[in-house]
Design a protein around this motif. Structure first.
Motif, PDB file in Angstrom:
ATOM      1  N   ARG A 256      37.403  33.329  40.207  1.00  0.00           N
ATOM      2  CA  ARG A 256      38.451  34.000  39.445  1.00  0.00           C
ATOM      3  C   ARG A 256      37.811  34.908  38.388  1.00  0.00           C
ATOM      4  NH1 ARG A 256      43.293  31.811  40.752  1.00  0.00           N
ATOM      5  NH2 ARG A 256      43.281  29.699  41.638  1.00  0.00           N
ATOM      6  N   ASN A 257      38.486  36.010  38.097  1.00  0.00           N
ATOM      7  CA  ASN A 257      37.949  36.947  37.110  1.00  0.00           C
ATOM      8  C   ASN A 257      38.487  36.655  35.715  1.00  0.00           C
ATOM      9  OD1 ASN A 257      40.545  38.058  36.996  1.00  0.00           O
ATOM     10  ND2 ASN A 257      40.033  39.745  38.392  1.00  0.00           N
ATOM     11  N   ASN A 259      40.821  37.857  34.166  1.00  0.00           N
ATOM     12  CA  ASN A 259      42.292  37.851  34.118  1.00  0.00           C
ATOM     13  C   ASN A 259      42.885  36.646  34.841  1.00  0.00           C
ATOM     14  OD1 ASN A 259      42.256  40.331  32.736  1.00  0.00           O
ATOM     15  ND2 ASN A 259      42.161  41.466  34.667  1.00  0.00           N
ATOM     16  N   ASP A 260      42.016  35.689  35.207  1.00  0.00           N
ATOM     17  CA  ASP A 260      42.422  34.472  35.910  1.00  0.00           C
ATOM     18  C   ASP A 260      42.966  34.766  37.312  1.00  0.00           C
ATOM     19  OD1 ASP A 260      42.487  31.698  35.930  1.00  0.00           O
ATOM     20  OD2 ASP A 260      44.627  31.625  35.443  1.00  0.00           O
ATOM     21  N   GLU A 286      33.610  42.595  39.303  1.00  0.00           N
ATOM     22  CA  GLU A 286      34.685  41.962  38.527  1.00  0.00           C
ATOM     23  C   GLU A 286      34.232  41.620  37.111  1.00  0.00           C
ATOM     24  OE1 GLU A 286      37.913  41.483  39.411  1.00  0.00           O
ATOM     25  OE2 GLU A 286      37.495  42.567  41.283  1.00  0.00           O
ATOM     26  N   THR A 290      36.395  42.981  34.109  1.00  0.00           N
ATOM     27  CA  THR A 290      37.230  42.021  33.372  1.00  0.00           C
ATOM     28  C   THR A 290      36.459  41.164  32.378  1.00  0.00           C
ATOM     29  OG1 THR A 290      37.034  40.187  34.964  1.00  0.00           O
ATOM     30  CG2 THR A 290      38.704  41.881  35.429  1.00  0.00           C
TER      31      THR A 290
END
Length: 499
Positions: A256-257, A259-260, A286, A290
């Motif tokens: 996950r990045n 930004n979730d 990513e 992010t």
């Protein structure tokens, strides 16, 4: 103090490839000298290996196809055939019957693991610490073998040559300089991690075998193909970095990045189980966009499935429930010294096996858990082929120290500079301009090192020379090779991975 010794086979390096070569030569009745920088098994790249060792099981054709697919269709099919066809018998003979490696089992059957780009479960493993469970008994077995003599905490400074043939090496430890003449010499020196600011390799991975082989005229190939592992713990301090095995994603962890958002399905149909080069570039992208990427392990019981990794996370105050912060780090060199199907280089009397060798198995990108297998298979083959030749004493190069030793700060500073140059120019993405500028800088550094090495002898100085030679080979090859696999040329490169 200086001594002169002779042996049938000299092996330089004590990972799985070097140990397999030593075992194989000794089984043929040869006397073997094994030279290693390590003082115990855990100081080698094999000792650090987590995921496991892939094997063929009953799917040779599919295993071969998985390797070729992961390589971006650049692997040598003949080399891959050797790997997949010999895997079961070599693993059974060396790892199971000889060393009794305690691979994980379920209901008295091997518990094969799943890793990225494998179409089925075929990874033999011992938790997430497979390497040390292989190498510790291997090292102990060879220590007790009457035909093998181990020189630990020792460095090969220079290969001994005459008439384009290698006749052994000059070796140094803290007290003794040794001339070891050998019928055949096998390089098994591992990888190149110290050339990069962030790497999953131990600090001894300075490209020694590639540097020494190149200096005596051995050919290298595929040096552009430096693989980055996508999930190293994102530590600020390189010394705190540790690998999060691909097997974790094989068990269901997702990326996950900041930004979730789970992002890998947008990059590849196989998502987190895509080939390493795809995942590494995605993670790098990513992180740039992010700010962070983390590994979400909430879908399974991480602590009980990977207790060793859970303990490392706890040691580094990582909140597993919040996710494990990850970033790409240099992991493996797919190219190296060109060898044939028995590990023979283009120089007589010289073999190479393991990560320092280019067998053709990996092409432009390595499939997970095939590194240990390649080292084992080619180590056995090289040891068999190298056996049966007596040493010949020849004139040796002069490596005596005339001038005062350089301060440690000199080599430390030059290593740091090489890391900065290589990390900036030969990272996950590269530009030809950066690579050409890097070559000019590296040539200047190598010229300085050569001038000092003419009148001084030390492990650190010769390691530095090998690192400079290897860095030049990587940047030159990368500037001349079109994008494929883990080598990607772009107009504007991402900076070196920062944790």
């Amino acid at each position: 103090m200086s001594t002169t010794e002779s042996t049938n086979v000299l092996v330089i390096g004590s990972g799985i490839a070097g140990c397999a070569a030593a075992l194989s030569a000794a089984r043929n009745g040869d006397n073997v000298a094994l030279v290693t920088k390590a003082t115990h098994a855990d100081e080698t790249s094999t000792g650090w290996a987590q995921g496991g060792i892939a094997t063929t099981r009953h799917d040779a054709d599919q295993f071969k196809q998985d390797i070729i697919d992961a390589s971006d269709n650049t692997a040598d099919p003949n080399a891959v055939d050797i790997l997949v066809n010999e895997a079961p018998s070599v693993i059974e003979d060396v790892l199971i019957e000889t060393l009794d490696v305690p691979f994980d089992k379920e209901n008295d059957e091997f518990a094969y693991g799943q890793e990225a780009a494998h179409s089925t479960r075929r990874i033999l493993h011992v938790g997430a610490s497979t390497g040390k469970h292989i190498l510790r008994p291997f090292f102990e077995y060879l220590q007790n073998h009457q035909s093998v003599r181990i020189y630990d905490d020792s460095t090969a400074l220079e290969l001994i040559t005459e008439h384009d043939t290698v006749h052994g090496a000059i070796v140094e430890d803290s007290n003794t300089s040794r001339v070891i003449f050998a019928g055949n010499t096998i390089l098994a020196t591992g990888g190149i991690g110290t050339l990069y600011p962030y790497s999953t390799n131990p600090s001894a991975a300075t490209g020694d075998g590639i540097g020494m082989a190149s200096l005596v005229g051995a050919q290298t190939a595929d040096m552009a193909f430096v693989q980055f592992h996508p999930t190293a713990y994102a530590a600020d301090d390189p010394d705190e970095l540790f690998l999060i095995s691909e097997a974790v994603r094989g068990e269901g962890a997702v990326l996950r990045n900041g930004n979730d958002v789970r992002f890998m399905p947008d990059y590849h149909v196989d998502a987190e189980l895509a080939p390493r080069d795809v995942v590494a570039r995605a993670v790098s992208s990513e992180r740039s966009q992010t700010g962070t990427v983390y590994l979400d392990v909430s879908s399974f019981d991480f602590e009980s499935t990977f207790p060793d990794l859970a303990a490392k996370c706890e040691q580094h105050d990582v909140d597993i429930d919040a996710g494990i912060p990850v970033a790409p780090a240099q992991h493996f060199l797919c190219g190296g010294v060109v060898v044939d199907t028995h590990g023979r280089t283009t120089v007589d009397g010289l073999y190479a096996v393991g990560e320092c060798a280019r067998t053709g198995v990996h092409g432009a990108n390595r499939l997970a858990s095939t590194g240990l297998l390649e080292g084992l298979v080619w180590g056995v083959r090289a040891g068999n082929d190298a056996a049966g030749k007596s040493a010949t004493a020849v004139e040796t190069p002069d490596v005596t120290t005339i001038d005062p030793q350089l301060p440690d700060q000199f080599t430390d500073a030059k290593f740091k500079r090489i890391q900065q140059i290589v990390g900036r120019s030969a990272g996950i993405t590269r530009t030809r301009d950066d690579l050409q500028n890097a070559q000019a800088e590296l040539r200047r550094i190598k010229g300085e090192i050569d001038a000092y090495a003419r009148t001084r002898t030390s492990r650190s100085l010769y390691e530095l020379r090998n690192a400079a030679v290897t860095a030049l080979l990587i940047t030159q090859a990368a500037s001349e090779t079109d994008s494929v696999g883990c080598h990607q040329l772009v107009e504007s490169a991402d900076p070196a991975p920062q944790m």
